[in-house]
Design an enzyme around this catalytic site. Sequence first.
Site, mmCIF file in Angstrom:
data_model
loop_
_atom_site.group_PDB
_atom_site.id
_atom_site.type_symbol
_atom_site.label_atom_id
_atom_site.label_comp_id
_atom_site.label_asym_id
_atom_site.label_seq_id
_atom_site.Cartn_x
_atom_site.Cartn_y
_atom_site.Cartn_z
ATOM 1 C CB SER A 165 -8.295 3.096 2.952
ATOM 2 O OG SER A 165 -7.422 2.535 3.915
ATOM 3 C CE LYS A 183 -3.983 1.722 2.689
ATOM 4 N NZ LYS A 183 -4.854 1.443 3.857
ATOM 5 C CB SER A 226 -8.378 0.184 5.765
ATOM 6 O OG SER A 226 -9.179 1.317 5.655
HETATM 7 N N1 GLN Z 1 -13.213 3.147 6.327
HETATM 8 C C1 GLN Z 1 -12.694 3.636 7.574
HETATM 9 C C2 GLN Z 1 -12.461 5.106 7.489
HETATM 10 O O1 GLN Z 1 -12.794 5.667 6.506
HETATM 11 C C3 GLN Z 1 -11.452 2.904 7.930
HETATM 12 C C4 GLN Z 1 -10.232 3.435 7.293
HETATM 13 C C5 GLN Z 1 -9.021 2.654 7.618
HETATM 14 O O2 GLN Z 1 -9.075 1.599 8.266
HETATM 15 N N2 GLN Z 1 -7.887 3.171 7.218
HETATM 16 O O3 GLN Z 1 -11.957 5.711 8.385
#
Ligand code: GLN
Length: 471
Positions: free
Chosen positions: A150, A75, A174
């Site tokens: 994400s 990532k 994420s």
């Molecule tokens: N979808 C969650 C958010 O928008 C989690 C994001 C993440 O785990 N980086 O914060």
Amino acid sequence: MKTITELRQEFISGATTPTEVVTIALSLIKEKNPDINAFLEVYEEALIEAQKATEQYKEKGADTPELLGIPIAIKNNILLKGKKATGASKILENYTAVYDATIVGKLKEAGAIFVGATNMDEFAMGGSTENSAFGPTKNPVDNTRVPGGSSGGSAAAVAMNAVPVAIGTDTGGSIRQPASYCGVVGFKPTYGAVSRYGLMAMGSSLDQAGPITKTVADAELVHNIIAGKDKNDATTIDADTYKEVEIKDKYVFGVPKAFMSDGVDEDVLTAFNDHVELLKKQGHEVIDIDLPLFEQGLAAYYVVMPAEVSSNLARYDGIRYGLSAEGDNLLDVYEKTRAEGFGPEVKRRILLGTHVLSSGYYDAYYGKAQLARIKMREELDEVFKKVDLIITPTAPTPAFKLGEKADPLSMYRQDIFTVPVNLTGVPAISFPMGMVEREEKQLPIGVQYIGPHGGDARLFSVARKVYDERP
Ligand code: GLN
């Protein structure tokens, strides 16, 4: 693409070579990435490293590091020295990492070959990878849908068969939610099990890095390589931090029924209930539990996380990293750089975070959310006296359509089952539990097992039995 375990055996036996496998990976990315957009950058020099690995196998066979020659994707919020680290943000579009993240160093030492950087929601804020400044990633299972987020690029990279493993980060789901949407395995370790040194901080008290793979065994293998105490991250833990979590043959699973009574798709619930039946058939006990505070996780998360985001992202000021807009004075440079460089979701969270931390609101919001977090942890500790593991669907629905969730709150709801895990710091794994049909397409959905603090090995052992060794 075969699994890590299979590739390793074939490299040792000579049935295939890292050169062959990396060549296939690179050409597959070339063919599919223009549509899927899982990769922001491809590292062509991977082939040179693969040739070296091939030679090493010829000389030393099994006497080589565990991941030698295995292609891996990472990532783009994790630093790989000499490579662009953008966080999928305009503000870091041309930023090059000057050192390796601890986990990158460990993966290199284990012989893994980095083939590319994966797309993500900007600074890991989002649940669909649509918040990337470099365009959304599409779900390889159905390219009209999101891969989740994400770490959507990482999940898509594995699902499109480009690599057997990709690293993601998980602040509120994420790793697990995109794994669920793409039909692969995703693991979020106990907080502190994996070093955050060299990861772009989103919510420092929540963030953890972990593997996305095809099998549980592969996730375990990679987690064990990247885990461990790190002098560069004071929050990392060691084997003595938590009391030992026993590995057993049969477990007691807790199902938080009330938690799932609202907003979960009917057919996701059906698949979940089938999974519970499967566990019973395998001799596990399944009981109902109540987690009234855990259920409120989303509310606490959307205070704590933006607060930490607003503070962590203060460093992108046009002076220290990346984009620097011209301005009349220093304040003007800050303002113009941040206005130009950040996308709308990042701005929303910085505003929210700054608000909840401001004097007069701090106690009402941030203080309360932190208190709620402590209470949630106490609640969880009590429940783990009665059950060994907690089980929920990973997400309330399968992958949704690109552009479908324009309203941020409906997007946030997708994380209802995953965020309480980060708030309390426990480990959790997501793996496929079945398929549901949407518009004549079969879409994967995941199940989430949650363990007590330090229960990472228990999660792997039970998930491996249930999933990898399924009849
Ligand atoms: N979808 C969650 C958010 O928008 C989690 C994001 C993440 O785990 N980086 O914060």
